[in-house]
Design a protein around this motif. Structure first.
Motif, PDB file in Angstrom:
ATOM      1  N   ASP A  47      11.926   1.837  -4.975  1.00 53.46           N
ATOM      2  CA  ASP A  47      11.860   2.822  -6.233  1.00 53.46           C
ATOM      3  C   ASP A  47      13.029   4.258  -6.048  1.00 53.46           C
ATOM      4  O   ASP A  47      13.661   4.026  -5.273  1.00 53.46           O
ATOM      5  CB  ASP A  47      10.461   3.662  -6.230  1.00 53.46           C
ATOM      6  N   VAL A  48      13.027   5.176  -6.947  1.00 55.97           N
ATOM      7  CA  VAL A  48      13.955   5.972  -6.725  1.00 55.97           C
ATOM      8  C   VAL A  48      14.153   6.814  -5.481  1.00 55.97           C
ATOM      9  O   VAL A  48      14.992   7.573  -5.349  1.00 55.97           O
ATOM     10  CB  VAL A  48      13.844   6.916  -7.960  1.00 55.97           C
ATOM     11  N   GLU A  49      12.959   6.808  -4.981  1.00 56.52           N
ATOM     12  CA  GLU A  49      12.901   7.595  -3.421  1.00 56.52           C
ATOM     13  C   GLU A  49      13.031   6.766  -2.232  1.00 56.52           C
ATOM     14  O   GLU A  49      13.017   7.058  -1.006  1.00 56.52           O
ATOM     15  CB  GLU A  49      11.539   8.220  -3.674  1.00 56.52           C
ATOM     16  N   GLY A  50      13.368   5.390  -2.652  1.00 54.82           N
ATOM     17  CA  GLY A  50      13.496   4.480  -1.315  1.00 54.82           C
ATOM     18  C   GLY A  50      12.373   3.914  -0.799  1.00 54.82           C
ATOM     19  O   GLY A  50      12.462   3.131   0.030  1.00 54.82           O
ATOM     20  N   TYR A  51      11.359   4.053  -1.458  1.00 56.87           N
ATOM     21  CA  TYR A  51      10.177   3.196  -1.063  1.00 56.87           C
ATOM     22  C   TYR A  51      10.121   2.017  -1.768  1.00 56.87           C
ATOM     23  O   TYR A  51      10.488   1.743  -2.892  1.00 56.87           O
ATOM     24  CB  TYR A  51       8.751   4.195  -1.557  1.00 56.87           C
ATOM     25  N   GLY A  52       9.441   1.007  -0.898  1.00 56.44           N
ATOM     26  CA  GLY A  52       9.408  -0.216  -1.386  1.00 56.44           C
ATOM     27  C   GLY A  52       8.213  -0.535  -2.651  1.00 56.44           C
ATOM     28  O   GLY A  52       7.402   0.198  -2.671  1.00 56.44           O
ATOM     29  N   ASN A  53       8.740  -1.546  -3.438  1.00 63.59           N
ATOM     30  CA  ASN A  53       7.598  -1.659  -4.346  1.00 63.59           C
ATOM     31  C   ASN A  53       7.616  -3.420  -4.621  1.00 63.59           C
ATOM     32  O   ASN A  53       8.723  -3.880  -4.203  1.00 63.59           O
ATOM     33  CB  ASN A  53       7.530  -1.034  -5.688  1.00 63.59           C
ATOM     34  N   VAL A  54       6.709  -3.741  -5.549  1.00 65.38           N
ATOM     35  CA  VAL A  54       6.657  -5.219  -5.992  1.00 65.38           C
ATOM     36  C   VAL A  54       6.718  -5.323  -7.515  1.00 65.38           C
ATOM     37  O   VAL A  54       5.833  -4.957  -8.113  1.00 65.38           O
ATOM     38  CB  VAL A  54       5.428  -5.715  -5.618  1.00 65.38           C
ATOM     39  N   PRO A  55       8.010  -5.660  -7.783  1.00 68.34           N
ATOM     40  CA  PRO A  55       8.217  -5.763  -9.517  1.00 68.34           C
ATOM     41  C   PRO A  55       7.207  -6.750  -9.851  1.00 68.34           C
ATOM     42  O   PRO A  55       6.939  -7.787  -9.168  1.00 68.34           O
ATOM     43  CB  PRO A  55       9.695  -6.500  -9.491  1.00 68.34           C
ATOM     44  N   GLY A  56       7.040  -6.822 -11.141  1.00 70.14           N
ATOM     45  CA  GLY A  56       6.110  -7.935 -11.992  1.00 70.14           C
ATOM     46  C   GLY A  56       4.702  -7.716 -11.123  1.00 70.14           C
ATOM     47  O   GLY A  56       4.186  -6.640 -10.855  1.00 70.14           O
ATOM     48  N   ASP A  57       4.067  -8.936 -11.285  1.00 75.31           N
ATOM     49  CA  ASP A  57       2.663  -9.113 -10.695  1.00 75.31           C
ATOM     50  C   ASP A  57       2.524  -9.400  -9.287  1.00 75.31           C
ATOM     51  O   ASP A  57       1.521  -9.344  -8.694  1.00 75.31           O
ATOM     52  CB  ASP A  57       1.872 -10.129 -11.524  1.00 75.31           C
ATOM     53  N   GLY A  58       3.698  -9.268  -8.518  1.00 76.36           N
ATOM     54  CA  GLY A  58       3.394  -9.447  -7.096  1.00 76.36           C
ATOM     55  C   GLY A  58       3.664 -11.252  -6.618  1.00 76.36           C
ATOM     56  O   GLY A  58       3.283 -11.240  -5.409  1.00 76.36           O
ATOM     57  N   ASP A 111       0.970  -1.138   0.020  1.00 75.87           N
ATOM     58  CA  ASP A 111      -0.220  -0.053   0.060  1.00 75.87           C
ATOM     59  C   ASP A 111       0.820   1.304   0.163  1.00 75.87           C
ATOM     60  O   ASP A 111       1.671   1.651   0.968  1.00 75.87           O
ATOM     61  CB  ASP A 111      -0.972  -0.068   1.252  1.00 75.87           C
ATOM     62  N   SER A 112       0.960   1.704  -1.038  1.00 77.34           N
ATOM     63  CA  SER A 112       1.928   2.984  -1.409  1.00 77.34           C
ATOM     64  C   SER A 112       1.575   4.277  -0.343  1.00 77.34           C
ATOM     65  O   SER A 112       2.323   4.915  -0.019  1.00 77.34           O
ATOM     66  CB  SER A 112       2.061   3.367  -2.719  1.00 77.34           C
ATOM     67  N   GLN A 145       6.361   3.980   4.214  1.00 74.31           N
ATOM     68  CA  GLN A 145       7.112   5.148   4.733  1.00 74.31           C
ATOM     69  C   GLN A 145       8.704   5.218   4.238  1.00 74.31           C
ATOM     70  O   GLN A 145       9.451   5.983   4.610  1.00 74.31           O
ATOM     71  CB  GLN A 145       7.242   5.433   6.386  1.00 74.31           C
ATOM     72  N   GLY A 146       9.001   3.992   3.635  1.00 74.28           N
ATOM     73  CA  GLY A 146      10.245   3.812   3.167  1.00 74.28           C
ATOM     74  C   GLY A 146      11.421   3.683   4.027  1.00 74.28           C
ATOM     75  O   GLY A 146      12.551   3.826   3.708  1.00 74.28           O
ATOM     76  N   HIS A 147      10.986   2.737   5.135  1.00 75.53           N
ATOM     77  CA  HIS A 147      11.959   2.059   5.777  1.00 75.53           C
ATOM     78  C   HIS A 147      12.896   1.180   5.209  1.00 75.53           C
ATOM     79  O   HIS A 147      14.162   0.874   5.665  1.00 75.53           O
ATOM     80  CB  HIS A 147      11.294   1.489   7.176  1.00 75.53           C
ATOM     81  N   GLY A 148      12.326   0.435   4.196  1.00 79.67           N
ATOM     82  CA  GLY A 148      13.371  -0.371   3.301  1.00 79.67           C
ATOM     83  C   GLY A 148      13.630  -1.578   3.850  1.00 79.67           C
ATOM     84  O   GLY A 148      14.351  -2.541   3.361  1.00 79.67           O
ATOM     85  N   ARG A 149      12.854  -2.101   5.005  1.00 75.05           N
ATOM     86  CA  ARG A 149      12.786  -3.342   5.491  1.00 75.05           C
ATOM     87  C   ARG A 149      12.737  -4.444   4.609  1.00 75.05           C
ATOM     88  O   ARG A 149      13.156  -5.484   4.506  1.00 75.05           O
ATOM     89  CB  ARG A 149      11.987  -3.499   6.900  1.00 75.05           C
ATOM     90  N   CYS A 182       7.435  -4.992   8.708  1.00 76.67           N
ATOM     91  CA  CYS A 182       6.922  -3.621   8.132  1.00 76.67           C
ATOM     92  C   CYS A 182       6.314  -2.918   9.058  1.00 76.67           C
ATOM     93  O   CYS A 182       5.331  -3.453   9.687  1.00 76.67           O
ATOM     94  CB  CYS A 182       6.080  -3.776   6.860  1.00 76.67           C
ATOM     95  N   PRO A 183       6.909  -1.683   9.688  1.00 73.82           N
ATOM     96  CA  PRO A 183       6.206  -0.996  10.679  1.00 73.82           C
ATOM     97  C   PRO A 183       4.849  -0.416  10.442  1.00 73.82           C
ATOM     98  O   PRO A 183       4.295  -0.074  11.490  1.00 73.82           O
ATOM     99  CB  PRO A 183       7.347   0.118  11.053  1.00 73.82           C
ATOM    100  N   GLU A 184       4.725  -0.023   9.290  1.00 72.86           N
ATOM    101  CA  GLU A 184       3.486   0.745   9.144  1.00 72.86           C
ATOM    102  C   GLU A 184       2.465  -0.578   8.394  1.00 72.86           C
ATOM    103  O   GLU A 184       1.255  -0.080   8.183  1.00 72.86           O
ATOM    104  CB  GLU A 184       3.501   1.561   7.744  1.00 72.86           C
ATOM    105  N   ARG A 185       2.765  -1.693   8.565  1.00 75.35           N
ATOM    106  CA  ARG A 185       1.841  -2.765   8.179  1.00 75.35           C
ATOM    107  C   ARG A 185       1.277  -2.508   6.762  1.00 75.35           C
ATOM    108  O   ARG A 185      -0.013  -2.619   6.379  1.00 75.35           O
ATOM    109  CB  ARG A 185       0.746  -2.928   9.060  1.00 75.35           C
ATOM    110  N   ALA A 186       2.221  -2.176   5.707  1.00 72.83           N
ATOM    111  CA  ALA A 186       1.704  -1.645   4.624  1.00 72.83           C
ATOM    112  C   ALA A 186       1.745  -2.675   3.523  1.00 72.83           C
ATOM    113  O   ALA A 186       1.447  -2.754   2.401  1.00 72.83           O
ATOM    114  CB  ALA A 186       2.804  -0.439   3.860  1.00 72.83           C
ATOM    115  N   ILE A 187       2.194  -3.974   3.798  1.00 72.76           N
ATOM    116  CA  ILE A 187       2.505  -5.048   2.966  1.00 72.76           C
ATOM    117  C   ILE A 187       1.275  -6.132   3.262  1.00 72.76           C
ATOM    118  O   ILE A 187       1.019  -6.481   4.453  1.00 72.76           O
ATOM    119  CB  ILE A 187       3.765  -5.926   2.974  1.00 72.76           C
TER     120      ILE A 187
END
Length: 66
Positions: free
Chosen positions: A27-38, A6-7, A11-15, A55-60
């Motif tokens: 990404d270029v700003e250090g936020y996590g992303n999921v390459p491909g279809d996940g 969930d973008s 918060q871009g911790h990078g864990r 993930c501290p924000e429970r964003a995944i």
């Protein structure tokens, strides 16, 4: 198994990409992303679960059986 980030919550911790570089990228700003279809590559399931739990924000979201 699939993962989604969930973008709006990330918060871009990078864990995620530190723990599971075969599943997550950054990404270029250090936020996590999921390459491909996940889809989590075979053999990376444990690391994906650890990244979700770390993930501290429970964003995944992990979708089992996908």
């Amino acid at each position: 198994m699939e993962v989604q980030i969930d973008s709006g919550r990330c918060q871009g911790h990078g864990r995620c990409y530190d723990i599971a570089p075969g599943v997550f990228g950054e990404d270029v700003e250090g936020y996590g992303n999921v390459p491909g279809d996940g889809t989590v590559p075979t053999g990376n399931e444990r690391e994906a679960r650890l990244a979700v739990a770390s993930c501290p924000e429970r964003a995944i979201t992990l979708i089992e059986g996908a």
